[in-house]
Write an enzyme that holds these catalytic residues in place. Sequence first.
Site, PDB file in Angstrom:
ATOM      1  N   ASP A 144       0.840  -1.198   0.000  1.00 44.44           N
ATOM      2  CA  ASP A 144       0.000   0.000   0.000  1.00 44.44           C
ATOM      3  C   ASP A 144       0.877   1.250   0.000  1.00 44.44           C
ATOM      4  O   ASP A 144       1.945   1.238  -0.614  1.00 44.44           O
ATOM      5  CB  ASP A 144      -0.945  -0.033   1.211  1.00 44.44           C
ATOM      6  CG  ASP A 144      -2.277   0.637   0.933  1.00 44.44           C
ATOM      7  OD1 ASP A 144      -2.299   1.869   0.844  1.00 44.44           O
ATOM      8  OD2 ASP A 144      -3.284  -0.078   0.803  1.00 44.44           O
ATOM      9  N   HIS A 213      -3.575   6.195   3.623  1.00 40.93           N
ATOM     10  CA  HIS A 213      -4.323   5.043   3.116  1.00 40.93           C
ATOM     11  C   HIS A 213      -3.777   3.732   3.658  1.00 40.93           C
ATOM     12  O   HIS A 213      -4.513   2.885   4.180  1.00 40.93           O
ATOM     13  CB  HIS A 213      -4.271   5.055   1.587  1.00 40.93           C
ATOM     14  CG  HIS A 213      -5.149   4.045   0.915  1.00 40.93           C
ATOM     15  ND1 HIS A 213      -4.761   2.742   0.700  1.00 40.93           N
ATOM     16  CD2 HIS A 213      -6.401   4.164   0.397  1.00 40.93           C
ATOM     17  CE1 HIS A 213      -5.736   2.092   0.080  1.00 40.93           C
ATOM     18  NE2 HIS A 213      -6.745   2.939  -0.116  1.00 40.93           N
ATOM     19  N   SER A 525     -11.005  -0.613  -0.896  1.00 40.57           N
ATOM     20  CA  SER A 525      -9.735  -0.613  -0.157  1.00 40.57           C
ATOM     21  C   SER A 525      -9.955  -0.861   1.326  1.00 40.57           C
ATOM     22  O   SER A 525      -9.074  -1.367   2.019  1.00 40.57           O
ATOM     23  CB  SER A 525      -9.005   0.717  -0.336  1.00 40.57           C
ATOM     24  OG  SER A 525      -8.423   0.822  -1.603  1.00 40.57           O
TER      25      SER A 525
END
Length: 564
Positions: A144, A213, A525
């Site tokens: 990620d 994220h 996600s």
Amino acid sequence: MDLRSAFCSALLLSLLLLPLSANASSKVYIVYMGQKQHDDPSEVTVSHHDVLTSVLGSKDEALKSIVYSYRHGFSGFAAMLTESQAEILAKLPEVISVRPNTYHKAHTTRSWDFLGMDYYKPPQESGLLQKAKYGEDVIIGVVDSGIWPESRSFDDTGYGPVPARWKGTCQVGEAFNVTSCNRKIIGARWYSKDVDADSLKGEYMSPRDLKGHGTHVASTIAGGQVWNESYNGLAAGVARGGAPRARLAIYKVLWGQSGTTGGGTSAGILKAIDDAINDGVDVLSLSLGGSSEFMETLHAVERGISVVFAAGNYGPMPQTVQNAVPWVTTVAASTIDRSFPTLMTFGNNEKLVGQSFYSGNSSDFQELVWIGSTLDGGTSNVTGKIILFYAPTVMLSTPPRDALGAIINITVEARAKGLIFAQYTANNLDSVTACKGTIPCVLVDFEMARRIIFYMQTSTRTPVVKVSPTMTVTGNGVLSPRVAAFSSRGPSETFPAILKPDVAAPGVSILAANGDSYAFNSGTSMACPHVSAVTALLKSVYPHWSPAMIKSAIVTTVSCSVRG
């Protein structure tokens, strides 16, 4: 408990808890009318208006009274009523029960409890989480945007030595040294060699997460318990991951300034996968996608590593699913039994409820203006006003999350006071966090938007609206799970004969770590790490199961409980 009792109990957990009238004799009552008599939700709502009209004397009063219409799983509504009006309603033949509204307090950040994975259970009722020892020593590779190691979700207090089978490393760099890894974050790498210079501007040249994220994903998978967290007071409770005792290996492949979509190259991603295979991970979690399929993941699966991918955020259009190779688990996004109702009061005293993360004070009445056909024009006169964006034709060609992002930018740049945004459903909050709770950005569905427009077109005065602070509501009164509008649909263009996505998991309004705080994110996600954690727990309980066996166990397991 029979079906009628179950539904009545569910309705007691209403989505709307706040009294809406200054009239002290009125309060919110829940009216349950049993099974739907119409397949069309709008007709169900009309029947609710008719019932209220018969008691209140006029349709106008009925529209003002009703605050929530239950029209999908069953029939019923919440309305502002006096005690005598409630008693009259209860005697009508089409009404099964009328009950006062009740207040409820959220005790957790919710998604894991919604999935039935309670952290505390007595030994005789132990579930997967307890049998797996909370994921003890399973190693999960997260490919990620990096990690923020100082987050409390990654505290390694109470952890034993790093598993001896681990062969990875802690690669240092800008604002990330050897001590940034610990017995929780046991390894970290970063890949930037073929990333363009523009994507690297302002970035940390290290595994440190600029965007947030990757940190959000990692804490959803394996974050430890962090008490008393919330997003500006919303969704207050305990933040934790699904496999809270698992170890994390971080592979930073996504780059880009905070607030942008960011991106990574196939070359860097494949290198991360390659390193992870060698490092000794048990599970690979990849909340990313693109136009190409990662066929090379077959090698990880051959080595006994389960690979979990996000399905993509290009719904509701068909044939948009990504990461559809048959040997990986591809995850769609769905809702949980938590909503964030936000009351809007209009100049005609009609009250409607949308969804938002607005944590400010109750606003004064503001002028309401309609942007109905464009994403970039007609904004010169919206300063100090609240924008209604209702453009169904735009949604035919523009994914809701893209349109919402553009309109939020317009709202902020034009110095408007707020936004009411109409999309397919009001439940997919998605990008509303871009408003950061400082101004109201309220989502409504198309039907509610038409009611607002009717008010604007028929009002003899300048149309105005007042927005109240958002509440947090949880429980069976929230219809769930439901596939998120943004979640990519199958079939895959590349593999049309393969059923994808494989499974749906919570991916709407998920609260998890972001830097030193906690924030909401929505997307596949956010769904992917939920399945990654469950995969890790199964790996712990059944260490000799192959990735195919684990995937099969997940996609063929159902719950018979009905929510909503």
